[in-house]
Scaffold this active site. Structure first.
Site, PDB file in Angstrom:
ATOM      1  N   ASP A 221     -13.258 -21.666  67.331  1.00  0.00           N
ATOM      2  CA  ASP A 221     -12.432 -20.642  66.700  1.00  0.00           C
ATOM      3  C   ASP A 221     -12.376 -19.467  67.663  1.00  0.00           C
ATOM      4  OD1 ASP A 221     -10.990 -19.298  64.607  1.00  0.00           O
ATOM      5  OD2 ASP A 221     -12.826 -18.191  64.147  1.00  0.00           O
TER       6      ASP A 221
ATOM      7  N   GLU B 175      -7.985 -24.236  67.191  1.00  0.00           N
ATOM      8  CA  GLU B 175      -6.901 -23.832  66.314  1.00  0.00           C
ATOM      9  C   GLU B 175      -5.696 -23.407  67.140  1.00  0.00           C
ATOM     10  OE1 GLU B 175      -7.584 -22.003  62.141  1.00  0.00           O
ATOM     11  OE2 GLU B 175      -7.306 -20.327  63.528  1.00  0.00           O
TER      12      GLU B 175
ATOM     13  N   ASP C  27     -16.747 -16.905  61.719  1.00  0.00           N
ATOM     14  CA  ASP C  27     -16.233 -17.514  62.959  1.00  0.00           C
ATOM     15  C   ASP C  27     -16.854 -18.887  63.184  1.00  0.00           C
ATOM     16  OD1 ASP C  27     -14.650 -15.148  63.900  1.00  0.00           O
ATOM     17  OD2 ASP C  27     -16.637 -14.237  63.808  1.00  0.00           O
TER      18      ASP C  27
END
Length: 164
Positions: free
Chosen positions: A7, A67, A140
């Site tokens: 992330d 992502e 996170d």
């Protein structure tokens, strides 16, 4: 399969590593790479790269997932995030690890079953899927684990489809 989820963030980059067969997921490691907002940006990028390389060497993931870039109101923030993402993708490619990209909607749908799920719902499902006694403290790291679980689910489905 062992999957590394990342992330990306300029101050906090979450990472999560899971072992999974696509149905049963087990936590291997997770955490956050923190960089100082006062440090020069290139130093922060180097620190993120160094830490990600160390995780790849230590845990030898077979696959990685990141992502996709999402729309951001602040263009400067989106550009900086894209730089961090580029560093992560480069480190993954240098290690020869296969990688995939998923939208936030795909990650939430895969983990929670609802693409508009909120952070606390993702946290609860990650905790449940990994059979953890308590929730992951960092959002996170939790998001990175969700990304890894999403990829494990997609990869297991892909393998089943190929076998048919």
């Amino acid at each position: 399969m062992r999957v590394l989820g990342i992330d990306c963030g300029t101050e906090r980059t979450g990472f999560g590593i899971v072992d999974s067969d696509g149905r049963i997921h087990r936590l291997v490691d997770s955490g956050v790479i923190r960089t100082s907002p006062k440090a020069p940006f290139q130093d922060r990028l180097r620190e993120i790269a160094t830490e990600l390389r160390a995780r790849i060497v230590s845990f030898a993931p077979e696959m990685a997932a990141v992502e996709e870039v999402f729309y951001a109101v602040n263009v400067k923030t989106a550009l900086k995030l894209s730089h961090v993402r580029g560093v992560a993708l480069l480190v993954i490619a240098e290690a020869g690890v296969q990688f995939a990209e998923y939208s936030p909607l795909e990650v939430k749908t895969s983990v929670v079953g609802y693409g508009r799920a909120e952070k606390h719902q993702v946290k609860k499902m990650v905790t449940s899927l990994l059979k953890l006694e308590r929730e992951i403290d960092s959002e996170d790291a939790c998001d990175a684990l969700a990304i890894a679980i999403c990829h494990a689910n997609h990869e297991a489905t892909r393998k089943r489809m190929v076998a048919v």
